[in-house]
Design a protein around this motif. Structure first.
Motif, PDB file in Angstrom:
ATOM      1  N   TRP A   1      -2.347  11.393  -3.901  1.00 43.49           N
ATOM      2  CA  TRP A   1      -2.303  10.065  -4.518  1.00 43.49           C
ATOM      3  C   TRP A   1      -2.462   8.972  -3.475  1.00 43.49           C
ATOM      4  O   TRP A   1      -2.072   9.147  -2.325  1.00 43.49           O
ATOM      5  CB  TRP A   1      -0.960   9.882  -5.234  1.00 43.49           C
ATOM      6  N   PHE A   2      -3.033   7.828  -3.881  1.00 45.05           N
ATOM      7  CA  PHE A   2      -3.177   6.643  -3.041  1.00 45.05           C
ATOM      8  C   PHE A   2      -2.905   5.400  -3.873  1.00 45.05           C
ATOM      9  O   PHE A   2      -3.329   5.323  -5.032  1.00 45.05           O
ATOM     10  CB  PHE A   2      -4.601   6.548  -2.476  1.00 45.05           C
ATOM     11  N   GLU A   3      -2.225   4.429  -3.286  1.00 42.91           N
ATOM     12  CA  GLU A   3      -2.071   3.104  -3.884  1.00 42.91           C
ATOM     13  C   GLU A   3      -2.000   2.072  -2.761  1.00 42.91           C
ATOM     14  O   GLU A   3      -1.334   2.301  -1.747  1.00 42.91           O
ATOM     15  CB  GLU A   3      -0.794   2.991  -4.716  1.00 42.91           C
ATOM     16  N   LEU A   4      -2.691   0.952  -2.949  1.00 40.45           N
ATOM     17  CA  LEU A   4      -2.556  -0.203  -2.071  1.00 40.45           C
ATOM     18  C   LEU A   4      -1.722  -1.218  -2.846  1.00 40.45           C
ATOM     19  O   LEU A   4      -2.114  -1.654  -3.930  1.00 40.45           O
ATOM     20  CB  LEU A   4      -3.923  -0.796  -1.712  1.00 40.45           C
ATOM     21  N   LEU A   5      -0.559  -1.571  -2.304  1.00 40.33           N
ATOM     22  CA  LEU A   5       0.375  -2.461  -2.994  1.00 40.33           C
ATOM     23  C   LEU A   5       0.377  -3.833  -2.326  1.00 40.33           C
ATOM     24  O   LEU A   5       0.680  -3.955  -1.138  1.00 40.33           O
ATOM     25  CB  LEU A   5       1.780  -1.854  -2.974  1.00 40.33           C
ATOM     26  N   ARG A   6       0.016  -4.871  -3.112  1.00 42.66           N
ATOM     27  CA  ARG A   6      -0.019  -6.248  -2.632  1.00 42.66           C
ATOM     28  C   ARG A   6       1.345  -6.894  -2.854  1.00 42.66           C
ATOM     29  O   ARG A   6       1.922  -6.784  -3.939  1.00 42.66           O
ATOM     30  CB  ARG A   6      -1.066  -7.029  -3.410  1.00 42.66           C
ATOM     31  N   PRO A   7       1.861  -7.613  -1.847  1.00 45.60           N
ATOM     32  CA  PRO A   7       3.145  -8.288  -2.026  1.00 45.60           C
ATOM     33  C   PRO A   7       3.021  -9.442  -3.025  1.00 45.60           C
ATOM     34  O   PRO A   7       1.992 -10.115  -3.079  1.00 45.60           O
ATOM     35  CB  PRO A   7       3.477  -8.815  -0.625  1.00 45.60           C
ATOM     36  N   ILE A   8       4.053  -9.632  -3.807  1.00 44.14           N
ATOM     37  CA  ILE A   8       4.070 -10.726  -4.785  1.00 44.14           C
ATOM     38  C   ILE A   8       4.751 -11.955  -4.206  1.00 44.14           C
ATOM     39  O   ILE A   8       4.264 -13.059  -4.337  1.00 44.14           O
ATOM     40  CB  ILE A   8       4.751 -10.279  -6.095  1.00 44.14           C
ATOM     41  N   GLU A   9       5.896 -11.742  -3.558  1.00 41.32           N
ATOM     42  CA  GLU A   9       6.604 -12.864  -2.960  1.00 41.32           C
ATOM     43  C   GLU A   9       7.567 -12.381  -1.887  1.00 41.32           C
ATOM     44  O   GLU A   9       7.992 -11.233  -1.892  1.00 41.32           O
ATOM     45  CB  GLU A   9       7.378 -13.645  -4.026  1.00 41.32           C
ATOM     46  N   GLY A  10       7.872 -13.251  -0.946  1.00 41.95           N
ATOM     47  CA  GLY A  10       8.915 -12.978   0.030  1.00 41.95           C
ATOM     48  C   GLY A  10       8.514 -12.173   1.248  1.00 41.95           C
ATOM     49  O   GLY A  10       9.339 -11.943   2.117  1.00 41.95           O
ATOM     50  N   THR A  11       7.251 -11.719   1.319  1.00 39.48           N
ATOM     51  CA  THR A  11       6.826 -10.934   2.475  1.00 39.48           C
ATOM     52  C   THR A  11       5.312 -10.997   2.625  1.00 39.48           C
ATOM     53  O   THR A  11       4.597 -11.281   1.655  1.00 39.48           O
ATOM     54  CB  THR A  11       7.276  -9.457   2.346  1.00 39.48           C
ATOM     55  N   ASP A  12       4.839 -10.730   3.816  1.00 40.11           N
ATOM     56  CA  ASP A  12       3.406 -10.597   4.078  1.00 40.11           C
ATOM     57  C   ASP A  12       3.020  -9.127   4.218  1.00 40.11           C
ATOM     58  O   ASP A  12       1.917  -8.807   4.631  1.00 40.11           O
ATOM     59  CB  ASP A  12       3.025 -11.326   5.374  1.00 40.11           C
ATOM     60  N   ASP A  13       3.933  -8.217   3.884  1.00 41.09           N
ATOM     61  CA  ASP A  13       3.695  -6.788   4.072  1.00 41.09           C
ATOM     62  C   ASP A  13       3.040  -6.143   2.860  1.00 41.09           C
ATOM     63  O   ASP A  13       3.581  -6.183   1.750  1.00 41.09           O
ATOM     64  CB  ASP A  13       5.007  -6.053   4.370  1.00 41.09           C
ATOM     65  N   TYR A  14       1.865  -5.560   3.087  1.00 38.01           N
ATOM     66  CA  TYR A  14       1.223  -4.691   2.109  1.00 38.01           C
ATOM     67  C   TYR A  14       1.759  -3.289   2.348  1.00 38.01           C
ATOM     68  O   TYR A  14       2.085  -2.925   3.483  1.00 38.01           O
ATOM     69  CB  TYR A  14      -0.291  -4.655   2.326  1.00 38.01           C
ATOM     70  N   LEU A  15       1.825  -2.474   1.298  1.00 36.70           N
ATOM     71  CA  LEU A  15       2.214  -1.081   1.435  1.00 36.70           C
ATOM     72  C   LEU A  15       1.024  -0.213   1.041  1.00 36.70           C
ATOM     73  O   LEU A  15       0.442  -0.391  -0.026  1.00 36.70           O
ATOM     74  CB  LEU A  15       3.413  -0.746   0.552  1.00 36.70           C
ATOM     75  N   VAL A  16       0.660   0.706   1.936  1.00 38.06           N
ATOM     76  CA  VAL A  16      -0.393   1.677   1.648  1.00 38.06           C
ATOM     77  C   VAL A  16       0.323   3.005   1.403  1.00 38.06           C
ATOM     78  O   VAL A  16       0.833   3.624   2.323  1.00 38.06           O
ATOM     79  CB  VAL A  16      -1.389   1.799   2.827  1.00 38.06           C
ATOM     80  N   TYR A  17       0.366   3.406   0.141  1.00 36.60           N
ATOM     81  CA  TYR A  17       1.112   4.582  -0.291  1.00 36.60           C
ATOM     82  C   TYR A  17       0.150   5.755  -0.418  1.00 36.60           C
ATOM     83  O   TYR A  17      -0.841   5.675  -1.152  1.00 36.60           O
ATOM     84  CB  TYR A  17       1.758   4.274  -1.648  1.00 36.60           C
ATOM     85  N   THR A  18       0.432   6.837   0.291  1.00 37.82           N
ATOM     86  CA  THR A  18      -0.313   8.079   0.093  1.00 37.82           C
ATOM     87  C   THR A  18       0.675   9.219  -0.092  1.00 37.82           C
ATOM     88  O   THR A  18       1.759   9.219   0.483  1.00 37.82           O
ATOM     89  CB  THR A  18      -1.271   8.415   1.259  1.00 37.82           C
ATOM     90  N   ARG A  19       0.279  10.160  -0.930  1.00 41.22           N
ATOM     91  CA  ARG A  19       1.111  11.340  -1.194  1.00 41.22           C
ATOM     92  C   ARG A  19       0.284  12.574  -0.873  1.00 41.22           C
ATOM     93  O   ARG A  19      -0.899  12.642  -1.228  1.00 41.22           O
ATOM     94  CB  ARG A  19       1.547  11.348  -2.657  1.00 41.22           C
ATOM     95  N   TRP A  20       0.930  13.534  -0.203  1.00 36.26           N
ATOM     96  CA  TRP A  20       0.258  14.725   0.306  1.00 36.26           C
ATOM     97  C   TRP A  20       0.999  15.994  -0.118  1.00 36.26           C
ATOM     98  O   TRP A  20       2.209  15.969  -0.274  1.00 36.26           O
ATOM     99  CB  TRP A  20       0.188  14.668   1.830  1.00 36.26           C
ATOM    100  N   ARG A  21       0.282  17.077  -0.250  1.00 38.61           N
ATOM    101  CA  ARG A  21       0.870  18.369  -0.589  1.00 38.61           C
ATOM    102  C   ARG A  21       1.938  18.760   0.433  1.00 38.61           C
ATOM    103  O   ARG A  21       2.985  19.278   0.079  1.00 38.61           O
ATOM    104  CB  ARG A  21      -0.228  19.438  -0.638  1.00 38.61           C
ATOM    105  N   ASP A  22       1.667  18.479   1.707  1.00 39.65           N
ATOM    106  CA  ASP A  22       2.599  18.833   2.776  1.00 39.65           C
ATOM    107  C   ASP A  22       2.253  18.041   4.037  1.00 39.65           C
ATOM    108  O   ASP A  22       1.216  17.381   4.101  1.00 39.65           O
ATOM    109  CB  ASP A  22       2.574  20.341   3.058  1.00 39.65           C
ATOM    110  N   GLU A  23       3.121  18.104   5.011  1.00 42.87           N
ATOM    111  CA  GLU A  23       2.930  17.375   6.270  1.00 42.87           C
ATOM    112  C   GLU A  23       1.660  17.835   6.993  1.00 42.87           C
ATOM    113  O   GLU A  23       0.957  17.029   7.595  1.00 42.87           O
ATOM    114  CB  GLU A  23       4.160  17.571   7.177  1.00 42.87           C
ATOM    115  N   GLU A  24       1.359  19.118   6.929  1.00 41.53           N
ATOM    116  CA  GLU A  24       0.174  19.652   7.599  1.00 41.53           C
ATOM    117  C   GLU A  24      -1.110  19.028   7.049  1.00 41.53           C
ATOM    118  O   GLU A  24      -2.032  18.733   7.815  1.00 41.53           O
ATOM    119  CB  GLU A  24       0.128  21.177   7.472  1.00 41.53           C
ATOM    120  N   SER A  25      -1.172  18.813   5.737  1.00 39.76           N
ATOM    121  CA  SER A  25      -2.353  18.183   5.131  1.00 39.76           C
ATOM    122  C   SER A  25      -2.519  16.755   5.633  1.00 39.76           C
ATOM    123  O   SER A  25      -3.630  16.322   5.959  1.00 39.76           O
ATOM    124  CB  SER A  25      -2.237  18.176   3.602  1.00 39.76           C
ATOM    125  N   PHE A  26      -1.422  16.027   5.699  1.00 38.50           N
ATOM    126  CA  PHE A  26      -1.471  14.656   6.212  1.00 38.50           C
ATOM    127  C   PHE A  26      -1.932  14.646   7.669  1.00 38.50           C
ATOM    128  O   PHE A  26      -2.808  13.859   8.046  1.00 38.50           O
ATOM    129  CB  PHE A  26      -0.100  13.980   6.084  1.00 38.50           C
TER     130      PHE A  26
END
Length: 104
Positions: free
Chosen positions: A38-63
Motif C-alpha cells: 500500500w501507498f498513500e501521500l498524506l497532505r497536512p491540513i493544519e498545524g504542520t508542514d509535514d507530509y506523511l508518505v505511508y507505505t506498507r510492506w509484506r516484511d522488512e526484507e521487501s522494504f
C-alpha cells in the motif's frame, strides 16, 4: 506480519505543489515492487508542514530490497531537481492489529 514505513517530509508551503506533482509522476515506481502492499501521500491540513508518505510492506526484507534497488536508482545521478522537502525522517512500525469495513 506486515511493516509500515512512514517518511515524514517537512515541506514549505511554496513547495507543496512541487512535491505533489513529483509523487504524481512517479510512474508506479513502488507499486511493482515485490512485497509492496500500500501507498498513500498524506497532505497536512493544519498545524504542520509535514507530509506523511505511508507505505506498507509484506516484511522488512521487501522494504529493504526496494530501498537498495528501485528507490536508490530513482534518487541517484543526473540533473536532479532541488528537493521539495527541507527535512525527512522515517518511522517504522509492525502491524499488530487491523480492521476493514464489515462486509468487505
Amino acid at each position: 506480519m506486515s511493516v509500515v514505513k512512514i517518511n515524514v517530509l517537512t515541506v514549505p508551503a511554496d513547495q507543496r505543489e512541487t512535491l505533489e506533482k513529483r509523487f504524481a509522476s512517479r510512474a508506479g515506481a513502488v507499486e511493482n515492487s515485490d512485497g509492496f502492499e500500500w501507498f498513500e501521500l498524506l497532505r497536512p491540513i493544519e498545524g504542520t508542514d509535514d507530509y506523511l508518505v505511508y507505505t506498507r510492506w509484506r516484511d522488512e526484507e521487501s522494504f529493504q530490497a526496494w530501498m537498495e534497488g528501485p528507490m536508490k536508482s530513482a534518487h541517484q545521478g543526473g540533473d536532479r531537481p532541488k528537493p521539495a522537502a527541507s527535512g525527512s525522517s522515517v518511522w517504522s512500525f509492525e502491524v499488530v492489529q487491523q480492521a476493514a469495513p464489515k462486509g468487505e
